[in-house]
Design an enzyme around this catalytic site. Structure first.
Site, short mmCIF file in Angstrom:
data_model
loop_
_atom_site.label_atom_id
_atom_site.label_comp_id
_atom_site.label_asym_id
_atom_site.label_seq_id
_atom_site.Cartn_x
_atom_site.Cartn_y
_atom_site.Cartn_z
N PRO A 298 0.06 4.19 -5.24
CA PRO A 298 1.52 3.67 -5.86
C PRO A 298 0.75 2.35 -5.51
O PRO A 298 0.23 1.89 -4.33
CB PRO A 298 2.51 4.39 -4.76
CG PRO A 298 1.81 4.93 -4.27
CD PRO A 298 1.26 5.21 -4.47
N ASN A 299 1.48 1.12 -6.24
CA ASN A 299 1.43 -0.07 -6.02
C ASN A 299 -0.20 -0.44 -6.02
O ASN A 299 -0.06 -1.83 -6.34
CB ASN A 299 2.42 -0.94 -4.78
CG ASN A 299 4.13 -0.08 -5.20
OD1 ASN A 299 4.08 -0.10 -6.12
ND2 ASN A 299 4.20 0.09 -4.12
N ASN B 283 -7.89 6.10 -2.27
CA ASN B 283 -6.69 5.39 -1.28
C ASN B 283 -5.15 5.55 -2.19
O ASN B 283 -4.35 5.79 -3.30
CB ASN B 283 -7.09 3.71 -2.04
CG ASN B 283 -6.04 3.43 -1.67
OD1 ASN B 283 -5.08 3.53 -0.79
ND2 ASN B 283 -6.63 2.10 -1.16
O1 CA2 Z 1 -5.08 -0.78 3.05
C1 CA2 Z 1 -4.67 -0.04 2.06
O2 CA2 Z 1 -5.44 0.17 0.97
C2 CA2 Z 1 -3.52 0.33 2.22
O3 CA2 Z 1 -3.69 1.98 1.30
C3 CA2 Z 1 -2.49 -0.01 0.35
C4 CA2 Z 1 -1.10 -0.20 0.56
C5 CA2 Z 1 -0.72 0.23 1.76
O4 CA2 Z 1 0.72 1.00 1.76
C6 CA2 Z 1 -1.31 1.44 2.92
O5 CA2 Z 1 -0.92 0.91 4.57
C7 CA2 Z 1 -3.04 0.77 3.10
C8 CA2 Z 1 -0.28 -1.18 -0.18
C9 CA2 Z 1 -0.73 -0.74 -2.04
C10 CA2 Z 1 -0.30 -2.44 -2.70
O6 CA2 Z 1 -0.78 -3.05 -3.09
C11 CA2 Z 1 0.04 -4.02 -3.52
C12 CA2 Z 1 -1.07 -5.20 -3.52
C13 CA2 Z 1 -1.08 -6.10 -4.08
C14 CA2 Z 1 0.21 -6.74 -3.86
C15 CA2 Z 1 1.10 -5.40 -3.72
C16 CA2 Z 1 0.63 -4.25 -3.12
#
Ligand code: CA2
Length: 150
Positions: free
Chosen positions: A10-11, A79
């Site tokens: 997600p996201n 991821n």
């Molecule tokens: O560091 C990572 O790759 C994470 O998997 C990214 C997730 C986070 O919840 C994990 O704790 C660590 C979040 C992905 C969201 O990415 C965004 C990127 C740009 C703007 C908003 C969200």
């Protein structure tokens, strides 16, 4: 050609649009370019999937597990995004298939909020690469080529 699944949760479709101080400025398309190059050098066909939905991710893991059992898929780079810290369903999905999975995180989750320190995925992953930005993805492909056939 043997495939390698590059799975994003997600996201991660928002990568490069916000929070550059945490996730950098590269986009998911940049991730795909890096993986494409690494996979090609290893003689693998990369398959890219991203979903914001837990069940869809479970379905793709099961599908890749069937392909891995048939010798058609080497493994997955995963991821799981925020599902890392919440999803027993993804833990069970990985545990239930014979698919080597390398967990990857762009940010160093261990240096962030406490709730990001626990991963439901790590115990069932072959290994984990965290905190190296998007460079972690091709490193995971390399790791799969070095360990998955063992
Ligand atoms: O560091 C990572 O790759 C994470 O998997 C990214 C997730 C986070 O919840 C994990 O704790 C660590 C979040 C992905 C969201 O990415 C965004 C990127 C740009 C703007 C908003 C969200």
């Amino acid at each position: 050609m043997t495939t390698v699944l590059i799975l994003n949760g997600p996201n991660l479709n928002l990568l490069g649009t916000r929070r550059p101080e945490v996730y950098g400025t590269a986009t998911l398309a940049d991730v795909e370019r890096l993986c494409q190059r690494e996979a090609r050098e290893a003689g693998l066909e990369p398959v890219f999937r991203q979903s914001n939905h837990e069940g869809q991710l479970v379905d793709w893991i099961q599908e890749a597990g069937i392909q891995a059992a048939a010798g058609d898929c080497l493994g997955a780079v995963f991821n799981p995004g925020a599902f890392t810290h919440t999803s027993v369903a993804l833990h069970d999905a990985i545990e239930g298939v014979r698919l080597p999975v390398i967990e990857v995180h762009i940010s160093n989750v261990l240096g962030r909020e406490e709730f990001r320190h626990h991963s439901w995925i790590s115990p069932v992953a072959r290994g984990t690469i965290i905190g190296l930005g998007i460079h972690g993805y091709p490193l995971c492909i390399r790791a799969l080529t070095m360990t998955a056939r063992a």
